[in-house]
Design a protein around this motif. Structure first.
Motif, short mmCIF file in Angstrom:
data_model
loop_
_atom_site.label_atom_id
_atom_site.label_comp_id
_atom_site.label_asym_id
_atom_site.label_seq_id
_atom_site.Cartn_x
_atom_site.Cartn_y
_atom_site.Cartn_z
N ILE A 145 0.71 -1.32 -0.08
CA ILE A 145 0.25 0.04 0.05
C ILE A 145 0.90 1.26 -0.01
O ILE A 145 0.59 2.10 -1.00
CB ILE A 145 -0.98 0.01 1.16
N GLY A 146 1.62 1.27 0.98
CA GLY A 146 2.64 2.59 1.11
C GLY A 146 3.12 2.72 2.50
O GLY A 146 2.53 2.26 3.32
N PRO A 147 4.30 3.50 2.72
CA PRO A 147 4.63 3.66 4.15
C PRO A 147 3.84 4.74 4.87
O PRO A 147 3.11 5.29 4.32
CB PRO A 147 6.15 3.98 3.71
N LEU A 148 3.99 4.35 6.24
CA LEU A 148 3.14 5.15 7.02
C LEU A 148 3.69 6.58 7.37
O LEU A 148 4.95 6.52 7.56
CB LEU A 148 2.70 4.64 8.51
N ILE A 149 2.96 7.72 7.15
CA ILE A 149 3.65 8.93 7.32
C ILE A 149 3.03 9.83 8.59
O ILE A 149 1.65 9.79 8.34
CB ILE A 149 3.37 9.80 6.03
N PRO A 150 3.70 10.05 9.61
CA PRO A 150 2.81 10.79 10.68
C PRO A 150 2.47 12.15 10.59
O PRO A 150 3.40 12.80 10.24
CB PRO A 150 3.87 10.50 11.76
N ILE A 151 1.47 12.47 10.80
CA ILE A 151 1.04 13.97 10.53
C ILE A 151 0.16 14.30 11.83
O ILE A 151 -0.34 13.20 12.72
CB ILE A 151 0.27 14.38 9.34
N VAL A 152 -0.15 15.44 12.18
CA VAL A 152 -1.27 15.92 13.04
C VAL A 152 -2.33 16.89 12.32
O VAL A 152 -1.85 17.82 11.77
CB VAL A 152 -0.55 16.90 14.27
N SER A 153 -3.41 16.41 12.50
CA SER A 153 -4.37 17.08 11.79
C SER A 153 -5.68 17.27 12.65
O SER A 153 -6.08 16.77 13.56
CB SER A 153 -5.15 16.20 10.70
N ASP A 154 -5.62 18.66 12.81
CA ASP A 154 -6.75 19.23 13.96
C ASP A 154 -6.49 18.94 15.29
O ASP A 154 -7.35 18.49 15.99
CB ASP A 154 -8.36 18.95 13.48
#
Length: 238
Positions: free
Chosen positions: A150-159
């Motif tokens: 599927i693809g590598p996991l990318i950490p983000i912060v949303s709201d």
């Protein structure tokens, strides 16, 4: 009073051995009835707990619940100066910490917090919910090779909420859930897939709560209340 006749009754006390025999036989009957009654009560409690767990949509989790009794273990009642005791019981037979924890949570309620790290990671709707028989986690995602599929996991912060996303993947054109796939090596869409620039793979939460779905103490109280009647039934069979 004129002596017109007499009726003479003479009673003799039986020997002490006769009382001792009566006591032994009575005690033996009561002990046997108690052993059988507690065995029946434990068996009924186990069956009722399993049915309640199935009705609460807990799948086969109830199969980890088992029961036993002094009768089944070929144990004699425990005697004391005050009388005797016989027991039946229900227990979790699984040695899996995960299974035991799940049963305890669904029968007593629980506040669930992460064991490692800061967050509990809940899989999104586009990726598989499980990795084999285990719940999907970021670690399981990589072990299953989904970072390649599927693809590598990318950490983000949303709201203010932590997310793990996958960029440049695809999902089923029919809207089927958990259908995420990566692009081909040439960057093309696979058959039946449509492009989705961002997939939310995991949502991070600090903790979650589970309410009890099965009231085991209430079931055990119900069975306890039935024991005197079960003892009486056993005595009447003899």
């Amino acid at each position: 009073m004129d002596d017109m006749g007499r009726v003479k009754v003479q009673l003799r006390m039986p020997p002490r051995s006769a009382f001792d025999k009566f006591e032994r036989e009575t005690r033996a009957r009561l002990e046997a009835a108690a052993l059988n009654a507690t065995h029946v009560a434990a068996s009924q409690a186990k069956s009722l707990i399993r049915r309640e767990m199935a009705a609460a949509a807990l799948g086969r989790l109830g199969n980890a619940v088992d029961g036993g009794s002094d009768l089944e273990k070929h144990r004699a009642p425990r005697r004391s100066a005050a009388g005797f005791a016989a027991s039946g019981w229900v227990h979790i037979r699984s040695q899996s910490d995960r299974t035991r924890g799940a049963i305890e949570a669904y029968t007593a309620g629980a506040d669930i917090a992460p064991r490692r790290g800061r967050y509990l990671w809940i899989p999104g709707v586009d990726i598989p919910a499980r990795a084999g028989r285990a719940r999907m986690t970021p670690e399981a995602y990589y072990r299953a090779g989904l970072d390649k599929k599927i693809g590598p996991l990318i950490p983000i912060v949303s709201d203010g909420r932590p997310l793990l996303i996958v960029e440049g993947a695809s999902v089923s054109a029919s809207g089927k859930a958990r259908s995420a796939k990566g692009l081909t090596k040439r960057g093309k869409l696979r058959k039946g897939q449509i492009a989705k620039p961002v997939i939310v793979a995991f949502i991070g939460i600090r903790r979650t709560s589970r309410e009890a779905r099965v009231d085991v103490p209430a079931i055990m109280r119900e069975m306890q209340a039935k024991v005197p009647g079960l003892v009486a039934e056993q005595l009447n069979r003899r």
